[in-house]
Design a protein around this motif. Structure first.
Motif, PDB file in Angstrom:
ATOM      1  N   ALA A   1       1.835 -10.649   1.034  1.00  0.00           N
ATOM      2  CA  ALA A   1       2.694  -9.801   0.198  1.00  0.00           C
ATOM      3  C   ALA A   1       4.154 -10.126   0.508  1.00  0.00           C
ATOM      4  CB  ALA A   1       2.419  -8.331   0.510  1.00  0.00           C
ATOM      5  N   THR A   2       5.021  -9.763  -0.397  1.00  0.00           N
ATOM      6  CA  THR A   2       6.458  -9.854  -0.122  1.00  0.00           C
ATOM      7  C   THR A   2       7.008  -8.430  -0.016  1.00  0.00           C
ATOM      8  OG1 THR A   2       6.927  -9.987  -2.467  1.00  0.00           O
ATOM      9  CG2 THR A   2       6.683 -12.076  -1.296  1.00  0.00           C
ATOM     10  N   GLY A   3       8.301  -8.250  -0.227  1.00  0.00           N
ATOM     11  CA  GLY A   3       8.907  -6.917  -0.102  1.00  0.00           C
ATOM     12  C   GLY A   3       9.443  -6.718   1.303  1.00  0.00           C
ATOM     13  N   GLU A   4      10.012  -5.548   1.526  1.00  0.00           N
ATOM     14  CA  GLU A   4      10.666  -5.284   2.809  1.00  0.00           C
ATOM     15  C   GLU A   4       9.666  -5.052   3.942  1.00  0.00           C
ATOM     16  OE1 GLU A   4      14.685  -2.815   3.441  1.00  0.00           O
ATOM     17  OE2 GLU A   4      13.613  -2.377   1.591  1.00  0.00           O
ATOM     18  N   THR A   5       8.567  -4.387   3.615  1.00  0.00           N
ATOM     19  CA  THR A   5       7.667  -3.928   4.679  1.00  0.00           C
ATOM     20  C   THR A   5       7.116  -5.062   5.556  1.00  0.00           C
ATOM     21  OG1 THR A   5       7.071  -2.181   3.118  1.00  0.00           O
ATOM     22  CG2 THR A   5       5.824  -2.270   5.169  1.00  0.00           C
TER      23      THR A   5
ATOM     24  N   LEU B   1       0.475 -12.501  -3.596  1.00  0.00           N
ATOM     25  CA  LEU B   1       0.066 -11.564  -4.632  1.00  0.00           C
ATOM     26  C   LEU B   1       0.758 -11.803  -5.963  1.00  0.00           C
ATOM     27  CD1 LEU B   1       0.346  -8.254  -2.599  1.00  0.00           C
ATOM     28  CD2 LEU B   1      -1.729  -9.068  -3.729  1.00  0.00           C
ATOM     29  N   ASP B   2       2.051 -12.150  -5.914  1.00  0.00           N
ATOM     30  CA  ASP B   2       2.791 -12.043  -7.165  1.00  0.00           C
ATOM     31  C   ASP B   2       4.083 -12.852  -7.152  1.00  0.00           C
ATOM     32  OD1 ASP B   2       3.949 -10.381  -5.265  1.00  0.00           O
ATOM     33  OD2 ASP B   2       3.519  -8.535  -6.334  1.00  0.00           O
TER      34      ASP B   2
ATOM     35  N   GLY C   1       1.455  -4.216   0.653  1.00  0.00           N
ATOM     36  CA  GLY C   1       2.348  -3.071   0.763  1.00  0.00           C
ATOM     37  C   GLY C   1       1.935  -2.099  -0.339  1.00  0.00           C
ATOM     38  N   ILE C   2       2.729  -1.063  -0.525  1.00  0.00           N
ATOM     39  CA  ILE C   2       2.448  -0.130  -1.627  1.00  0.00           C
ATOM     40  C   ILE C   2       3.771   0.261  -2.290  1.00  0.00           C
ATOM     41  CG2 ILE C   2       2.525   1.932  -0.145  1.00  0.00           C
ATOM     42  CD1 ILE C   2       0.282   3.140  -1.874  1.00  0.00           C
ATOM     43  N   GLY C   3       3.776   0.335  -3.604  1.00  0.00           N
ATOM     44  CA  GLY C   3       4.972   0.791  -4.311  1.00  0.00           C
ATOM     45  C   GLY C   3       5.057   2.312  -4.256  1.00  0.00           C
TER      46      GLY C   3
ATOM     47  N   HIS D   1       1.809   1.247  -6.861  1.00  0.00           N
ATOM     48  CA  HIS D   1       1.396  -0.100  -7.279  1.00  0.00           C
ATOM     49  C   HIS D   1       0.975  -0.946  -6.085  1.00  0.00           C
ATOM     50  CE1 HIS D   1       5.835  -1.675  -7.196  1.00  0.00           C
ATOM     51  NE2 HIS D   1       5.212  -2.125  -6.138  1.00  0.00           N
ATOM     52  N   ILE D   2       0.053  -1.866  -6.350  1.00  0.00           N
ATOM     53  CA  ILE D   2      -0.332  -2.879  -5.358  1.00  0.00           C
ATOM     54  C   ILE D   2      -0.182  -4.227  -6.057  1.00  0.00           C
ATOM     55  CG2 ILE D   2      -1.776  -1.536  -3.786  1.00  0.00           C
ATOM     56  CD1 ILE D   2      -4.239  -2.368  -5.354  1.00  0.00           C
ATOM     57  N   GLY D   3       0.351  -5.228  -5.326  1.00  0.00           N
ATOM     58  CA  GLY D   3       0.853  -6.388  -6.050  1.00  0.00           C
ATOM     59  C   GLY D   3       1.864  -5.814  -7.031  1.00  0.00           C
TER      60      GLY D   3
ATOM     61  N   ARG E   1      18.204  -3.272  -5.653  1.00  0.00           N
ATOM     62  CA  ARG E   1      19.053  -3.486  -4.473  1.00  0.00           C
ATOM     63  C   ARG E   1      19.091  -4.962  -4.061  1.00  0.00           C
ATOM     64  NH1 ARG E   1      14.057  -1.680  -2.840  1.00  0.00           N
ATOM     65  NH2 ARG E   1      13.244  -2.239  -0.775  1.00  0.00           N
TER      66      ARG E   1
ATOM     67  N   LYS F   1       7.982   6.250   1.226  1.00  0.00           N
ATOM     68  CA  LYS F   1       6.578   6.030   0.856  1.00  0.00           C
ATOM     69  C   LYS F   1       5.710   7.273   1.106  1.00  0.00           C
ATOM     70  CE  LYS F   1       7.367   1.869  -0.409  1.00  0.00           C
ATOM     71  NZ  LYS F   1       7.104   0.674   0.346  1.00  0.00           N
TER      72      LYS F   1
HETATM   73  C1  F6R Z   1       5.067  -7.571  -3.121  1.00  0.00           C
HETATM   74  C2  F6R Z   1       4.183  -6.572  -3.676  1.00  0.00           C
HETATM   75  C3  F6R Z   1       4.576  -5.154  -3.856  1.00  0.00           C
HETATM   76  C4  F6R Z   1       5.180  -4.534  -2.593  1.00  0.00           C
HETATM   77  C5  F6R Z   1       5.610  -3.097  -2.858  1.00  0.00           C
HETATM   78  C6  F6R Z   1       6.282  -2.474  -1.662  1.00  0.00           C
HETATM   79  O1  F6R Z   1       4.427  -8.841  -3.085  1.00  0.00           O
HETATM   80  O2  F6R Z   1       3.128  -6.946  -4.015  1.00  0.00           O
HETATM   81  O3  F6R Z   1       3.442  -4.412  -4.241  1.00  0.00           O
HETATM   82  O4  F6R Z   1       4.246  -4.573  -1.560  1.00  0.00           O
HETATM   83  O5  F6R Z   1       6.490  -3.063  -3.955  1.00  0.00           O
HETATM   84  O6  F6R Z   1       7.479  -3.148  -1.417  1.00  0.00           O
HETATM   85  P1  F6R Z   1       8.387  -2.815  -0.142  1.00  0.00           P
HETATM   86  O7  F6R Z   1       7.646  -3.343   1.043  1.00  0.00           O
HETATM   87  O8  F6R Z   1       9.673  -3.563  -0.387  1.00  0.00           O
HETATM   88  O9  F6R Z   1       8.557  -1.347  -0.113  1.00  0.00           O
END
Ligand code: F6R
Length: 244
Positions: A35-39, A66-67, A131-133, A137-139, A166, A201
């Motif tokens: 996954a990407t994102g901050e987490t 994932l994406d 991670g989780i939105g 959301h996932i991915g 951001r 979250k």
């Molecule tokens: C990223 C992804 C997303 C993130 C989610 C949480 O590849 O699939 O589902 O995991 O948006 O993002 P953060 O970690 O930035 O809060």
């Protein structure tokens, strides 16, 4: 779903990295979903640290992200291709050709089918990191996405574009579409590791625990999977009591 509660982001990252390192050591040819994102950033830093200090090798590992955003080149600093090189791939010994990420400039459906084929040809994903939105959301599978979905192109919701603004110097620069593994693609992974950190979250974690299985909350699909570990920190938990 098995929940593990830890103190903070640092401990969450340690726990997640240790699980991944263990799986890579047990199976050096691990098929690893990323996954990407901050987490996951600190988790990736710990994988690099372990690779450098303890020599855990990724030479035989294959990774599947994932994406990816639609319309960004791999050199764009906010593309997930760029992110993965910066935070992980450039610092471990994984061959570049073994790192698969959906092509955001590919040919729509053909690209989606190709990505599914690549995953199946490798025998599927052994361990998928998620991670989780805030909206569950996932991915990039936004609320309402079918649980039967395979890799597909999706319109990003205003809340997801806003959450990612951001990184882009303004919401108008955030792409409007992404290509993402589908929910059924994710559920086919043999094992899933979800990491949830921070107060932002809290509502998502609460909904994950208390909501039923419902396409309106994509992460609830994980309740259909037999091997999911969710690592959460105290800030994400708030007053939410985790199931035993
Ligand atoms: C990223 C992804 C997303 C993130 C989610 C949480 O590849 O699939 O589902 O995991 O948006 O993002 P953060 O970690 O930035 O809060």
């Amino acid at each position: 779903m098995k929940f593990i509660q830890v103190k903070d982001y640092k401990h969450l990252s340690r726990e997640a990295a240790d699980l991944i390192i263990n799986r890579v050591r047990q199976k050096p040819s691990l098929k690893l979903g990323l996954a990407t994102g901050e987490t996951p950033i600190e988790t990736y830093r710990l994988l690099i640290d372990d690779h450098q200090k303890n020599g855990t090798s990724y030479k035989q590992v294959k990774t599947f992200n994932l994406d990816e955003y639609v319309g960004l080149s791999g050199e764009h600093e906010q593309s997930y291709h760029y992110f993965m090189k910066k935070y992980l791939f450039d610092h471990i010994d994984i061959p570049k050709e073994c790192t698969y990420i959906p092509n955001g400039n590919g040919q729509g459906l053909a690209e989606c089918n190709l990505y599914e084929d690549i995953i199946s040809q490798h025998g599927g994903i052994d361990l998928q990191l998620l991670g989780i939105g805030r909206n569950g959301h996932i991915g990039f599978n936004e609320p309402g996405t079918s649980f039967d979905s395979k890799t597909h192109v999706i319109d990003l919701t205003p809340s997801t574009r806003e959450a990612n603004a951001r990184f882009f110097n303004g919401i108008e620069k955030v792409p409007t579409k992404a290509i993402t593994m589908g929910i059924s693609t994710i559920l086919q992974s043999k094992e899933i590791l979800m990491i949830i950190s921070g107060e932002s979250k809290r509502e998502a974690l609460h909904n994950l625990i208390h909501n039923g299985i419902d396409e309106a909350f994509p992460a609830s699909a994980l309740k259909n999977h037999p091997n999911v570990t969710v690592i959460v920190d105290e800030a994400a938990c708030g007053n939410t009591r985790l199931p035993n």
